[in-house]
Design a protein around this motif. Structure first.
Motif, PDB file in Angstrom:
ATOM      1  N   SER A   1      55.238   1.153   8.082  1.00 64.20           N
ATOM      2  CA  SER A   1      54.870  -0.254   8.009  1.00 64.20           C
ATOM      3  C   SER A   1      56.147  -1.056   8.230  1.00 64.20           C
ATOM      4  O   SER A   1      57.047  -1.057   7.385  1.00 64.20           O
ATOM      5  CB  SER A   1      54.258  -0.586   6.643  1.00 64.20           C
ATOM      6  OG  SER A   1      53.936  -1.950   6.565  1.00 64.20           O
TER       7      SER A   1
ATOM      8  N   LYS B   1      53.387   6.958   9.986  1.00 66.85           N
ATOM      9  CA  LYS B   1      52.694   5.660  10.033  1.00 66.85           C
ATOM     10  C   LYS B   1      53.545   4.618   9.291  1.00 66.85           C
ATOM     11  O   LYS B   1      53.164   4.157   8.199  1.00 66.85           O
ATOM     12  CB  LYS B   1      51.301   5.767   9.406  1.00 66.85           C
ATOM     13  CG  LYS B   1      50.347   6.664  10.173  1.00 66.85           C
ATOM     14  CD  LYS B   1      48.982   6.693   9.505  1.00 66.85           C
ATOM     15  CE  LYS B   1      48.017   7.574  10.278  1.00 66.85           C
ATOM     16  NZ  LYS B   1      47.705   7.032  11.618  1.00 66.85           N
TER      17      LYS B   1
ATOM     18  N   TYR C   1      56.130   4.701  19.125  1.00 69.35           N
ATOM     19  CA  TYR C   1      55.220   4.106  18.146  1.00 69.35           C
ATOM     20  C   TYR C   1      54.270   3.159  18.878  1.00 69.35           C
ATOM     21  O   TYR C   1      54.673   2.478  19.837  1.00 69.35           O
ATOM     22  CB  TYR C   1      55.999   3.337  17.087  1.00 69.35           C
ATOM     23  CG  TYR C   1      56.959   4.203  16.306  1.00 69.35           C
ATOM     24  CD1 TYR C   1      56.571   4.825  15.128  1.00 69.35           C
ATOM     25  CD2 TYR C   1      58.254   4.402  16.765  1.00 69.35           C
ATOM     26  CE1 TYR C   1      57.452   5.621  14.415  1.00 69.35           C
ATOM     27  CE2 TYR C   1      59.138   5.205  16.056  1.00 69.35           C
ATOM     28  CZ  TYR C   1      58.735   5.815  14.882  1.00 69.35           C
ATOM     29  OH  TYR C   1      59.599   6.615  14.190  1.00 69.35           O
TER      30      TYR C   1
ATOM     31  N   LYS D   1      55.402  -5.392   7.444  1.00 69.63           N
ATOM     32  CA  LYS D   1      53.972  -5.511   7.130  1.00 69.63           C
ATOM     33  C   LYS D   1      53.070  -5.285   8.345  1.00 69.63           C
ATOM     34  O   LYS D   1      51.858  -5.541   8.277  1.00 69.63           O
ATOM     35  CB  LYS D   1      53.667  -6.868   6.499  1.00 69.63           C
ATOM     36  CG  LYS D   1      54.398  -7.106   5.189  1.00 69.63           C
ATOM     37  CD  LYS D   1      54.028  -8.455   4.594  1.00 69.63           C
ATOM     38  CE  LYS D   1      54.770  -8.685   3.281  1.00 69.63           C
ATOM     39  NZ  LYS D   1      54.406 -10.000   2.671  1.00 69.63           N
ATOM     40  N   ARG D   2      53.634  -4.781   9.419  1.00 68.06           N
ATOM     41  CA  ARG D   2      52.833  -4.417  10.588  1.00 68.06           C
ATOM     42  C   ARG D   2      52.842  -2.890  10.700  1.00 68.06           C
ATOM     43  O   ARG D   2      53.917  -2.276  10.775  1.00 68.06           O
ATOM     44  CB  ARG D   2      53.391  -5.063  11.860  1.00 68.06           C
ATOM     45  CG  ARG D   2      53.165  -6.567  11.919  1.00 68.06           C
ATOM     46  CD  ARG D   2      53.795  -7.171  13.161  1.00 68.06           C
ATOM     47  NE  ARG D   2      55.253  -7.253  13.026  1.00 68.06           N
ATOM     48  CZ  ARG D   2      55.900  -8.280  12.480  1.00 68.06           C
ATOM     49  NH1 ARG D   2      55.229  -9.305  11.979  1.00 68.06           N
ATOM     50  NH2 ARG D   2      57.221  -8.268  12.416  1.00 68.06           N
ATOM     51  N   LYS D   3      51.672  -2.303  10.725  1.00 62.55           N
ATOM     52  CA  LYS D   3      51.555  -0.845  10.714  1.00 62.55           C
ATOM     53  C   LYS D   3      51.578  -0.288  12.137  1.00 62.55           C
ATOM     54  O   LYS D   3      50.921  -0.802  13.043  1.00 62.55           O
ATOM     55  CB  LYS D   3      50.274  -0.422  10.009  1.00 62.55           C
ATOM     56  CG  LYS D   3      50.278  -0.753   8.512  1.00 62.55           C
ATOM     57  CD  LYS D   3      49.022  -0.241   7.845  1.00 62.55           C
ATOM     58  CE  LYS D   3      49.056  -0.547   6.343  1.00 62.55           C
ATOM     59  NZ  LYS D   3      47.817  -0.056   5.664  1.00 62.55           N
ATOM     60  N   TYR D   4      52.337   0.819  12.290  1.00 69.37           N
ATOM     61  CA  TYR D   4      52.468   1.494  13.572  1.00 69.37           C
ATOM     62  C   TYR D   4      52.109   2.969  13.402  1.00 69.37           C
ATOM     63  O   TYR D   4      52.188   3.522  12.295  1.00 69.37           O
ATOM     64  CB  TYR D   4      53.898   1.384  14.105  1.00 69.37           C
ATOM     65  CG  TYR D   4      54.286  -0.004  14.576  1.00 69.37           C
ATOM     66  CD1 TYR D   4      54.274  -0.331  15.937  1.00 69.37           C
ATOM     67  CD2 TYR D   4      54.665  -0.990  13.669  1.00 69.37           C
ATOM     68  CE1 TYR D   4      54.640  -1.593  16.376  1.00 69.37           C
ATOM     69  CE2 TYR D   4      55.026  -2.261  14.093  1.00 69.37           C
ATOM     70  CZ  TYR D   4      55.006  -2.559  15.441  1.00 69.37           C
ATOM     71  OH  TYR D   4      55.356  -3.819  15.878  1.00 69.37           O
ATOM     72  N   ASP D   5      51.759   3.602  14.518  1.00 71.65           N
ATOM     73  CA  ASP D   5      51.507   5.043  14.557  1.00 71.65           C
ATOM     74  C   ASP D   5      52.568   5.714  15.412  1.00 71.65           C
ATOM     75  O   ASP D   5      52.827   5.281  16.548  1.00 71.65           O
ATOM     76  CB  ASP D   5      50.117   5.346  15.152  1.00 71.65           C
ATOM     77  CG  ASP D   5      48.989   4.866  14.251  1.00 71.65           C
ATOM     78  OD1 ASP D   5      49.143   4.999  13.011  1.00 71.65           O
ATOM     79  OD2 ASP D   5      47.994   4.335  14.775  1.00 71.65           O
TER      80      ASP D   5
ATOM     81  N   HIS E   1      58.644   9.053   9.226  1.00 71.86           N
ATOM     82  CA  HIS E   1      57.351   8.442   8.882  1.00 71.86           C
ATOM     83  C   HIS E   1      56.397   8.464  10.078  1.00 71.86           C
ATOM     84  O   HIS E   1      56.743   7.984  11.168  1.00 71.86           O
ATOM     85  CB  HIS E   1      57.553   7.003   8.412  1.00 71.86           C
ATOM     86  CG  HIS E   1      58.552   6.885   7.297  1.00 71.86           C
ATOM     87  ND1 HIS E   1      59.817   6.373   7.488  1.00 71.86           N
ATOM     88  CD2 HIS E   1      58.468   7.244   5.999  1.00 71.86           C
ATOM     89  CE1 HIS E   1      60.484   6.400   6.341  1.00 71.86           C
ATOM     90  NE2 HIS E   1      59.683   6.928   5.425  1.00 71.86           N
TER      91      HIS E   1
ATOM     92  N   ARG F   1      50.892   0.190  18.503  1.00 70.42           N
ATOM     93  CA  ARG F   1      50.151  -0.744  17.652  1.00 70.42           C
ATOM     94  C   ARG F   1      49.383  -1.712  18.545  1.00 70.42           C
ATOM     95  O   ARG F   1      49.981  -2.427  19.356  1.00 70.42           O
ATOM     96  CB  ARG F   1      51.102  -1.529  16.742  1.00 70.42           C
ATOM     97  CG  ARG F   1      50.404  -2.547  15.839  1.00 70.42           C
ATOM     98  CD  ARG F   1      51.401  -3.279  14.946  1.00 70.42           C
ATOM     99  NE  ARG F   1      50.731  -4.186  14.034  1.00 70.42           N
ATOM    100  CZ  ARG F   1      50.429  -5.453  14.310  1.00 70.42           C
ATOM    101  NH1 ARG F   1      50.756  -5.971  15.498  1.00 70.42           N
ATOM    102  NH2 ARG F   1      49.798  -6.199  13.423  1.00 70.42           N
TER     103      ARG F   1
END
Length: 293
Positions: free
Chosen positions: A136, A134, A178, A139-143, A132, A180
């Motif tokens: 989640s 991006k 990752y 409920k916290r989104k990371y790149d 993945h 954030r």
């Protein structure tokens, strides 16, 4: 019917003399013809009485037989005719047929497939382990900004972790970073042949995994950062979390701490997804060399 002579009337009681004596003498002589006729008449009456009684008895017997026959017909009719559905008695539920059943074998334990290299045969790369871009995480989104694979396990570490991995037979290290909100986390998964080796590497861990910064500035190099160490199956995985600007992580920090936990939890789930997929495939696919029943 034959006519018989009527006997002379007896003399009146007041008569006297020879006439009365003659009359009394005549009256004392039986009239045999009259007696015979009387007897015959009685016999005829008795015969008719017997015949009549027999006829009545015959009629009574015939009536009784007829009643029995009619009753028998009624009984047969009620026995042969089915009652209406509402009057049918409710039959008890018949027991279900019992069959001897062989209990199916228990499902395989997914962790068995990642406990050793002998069973853990699914393709392994950063694409399968970190698919993945991006994610989640709680409920916290990371790149995801970078990934890397190296067979020189020590080169992917800092401090004493390289020696720990090498001493326990590390085969390769897969890393991903990752980010954030200005916080970055690098996770490194060290691959061993057995679960025992991975557990030992976790227990002996010191130092940290080397961070991957991609095209951005390096982080967690010669500065304080948050560290985690865990193991699952034949995999030991380590995280290092800090700030992208290179600032040291203070003791009361919560952002880097949470980010490290999020990525560590995500890595655990990815390893278990690998285990579950192989366990499911083993049930769906027959074992080579065995014929299905």
């Amino acid at each position: 019917m034959p006519q018989h002579p009527v006997p002379p009337a007896p003399p009146a009681p007041w008569a006297s003399g020879p006439g009365r004596a003659a009359s009394q003498a005549a009256s004392q002589t039986p009239d045999w013809n009259a007696l015979a006729d009387t007897t015959a008449a009685r016999g005829r009456r008795r015969k008719w009485v017997l015949i009549g009684g027999g006829a009545l008895a015959t009629v009574a017997v015939a009536g009784t037989v007829a009643a029995l026959v009619v009753g028998s017909h009624k009984s047969d009719k009620s026995a042969s005719g089915l009652p209406s559905p509402q009057k049918l008695p409710s039959s008890p539920a018949s027991p279900e047929p019992s069959f001897s059943q062989v209990a199916p074998p228990p499902p395989p334990n997914p962790r068995d497939f990642i406990a050793s290299a002998d069973k853990d045969k699914a393709p392994l790369s950063t694409k399968t382990l970190f698919p993945h871009s991006k994610p989640s995480l709680d409920k916290r989104k990371y790149d995801r900004i970078d990934t890397a694979t190296t067979e020189d396990c020590a080169s992917a570490t800092q401090g004493g972790l390289g020696s720990v991995l090498a001493d326990n037979g590390c085969r390769k290290v897969l890393r991903a970073t990752y980010t954030r909100d200005g916080v970055a986390v690098t996770v490194g998964v060290a691959v061993f042949d057995t679960k025992a080796a991975a557990d030992k590497a976790k227990e002996q861990s010191t130092g940290n995994i080397a961070s991957l910064s991609g095209d951005g500035p390096s982080f967690c190099r010669n500065t304080a950062c948050r560290l985690t160490a865990n193991a699952e199956g034949r995999y030991a995985y380590f995280t290092v979390a800090g700030f992208l600007n290179g600032k040291a992580v203070p003791d009361d920090d919560k952002e880097a701490l949470q980010a490290g936990r999020d990525v560590a939890g995500y890595t655990f789930r990815r390893i278990m997804a690998r285990a579950n997929a192989q366990a499911s495939a083993s049930v769906a696919t027959p074992t080579p060399g065995k014929k299905e029943a």
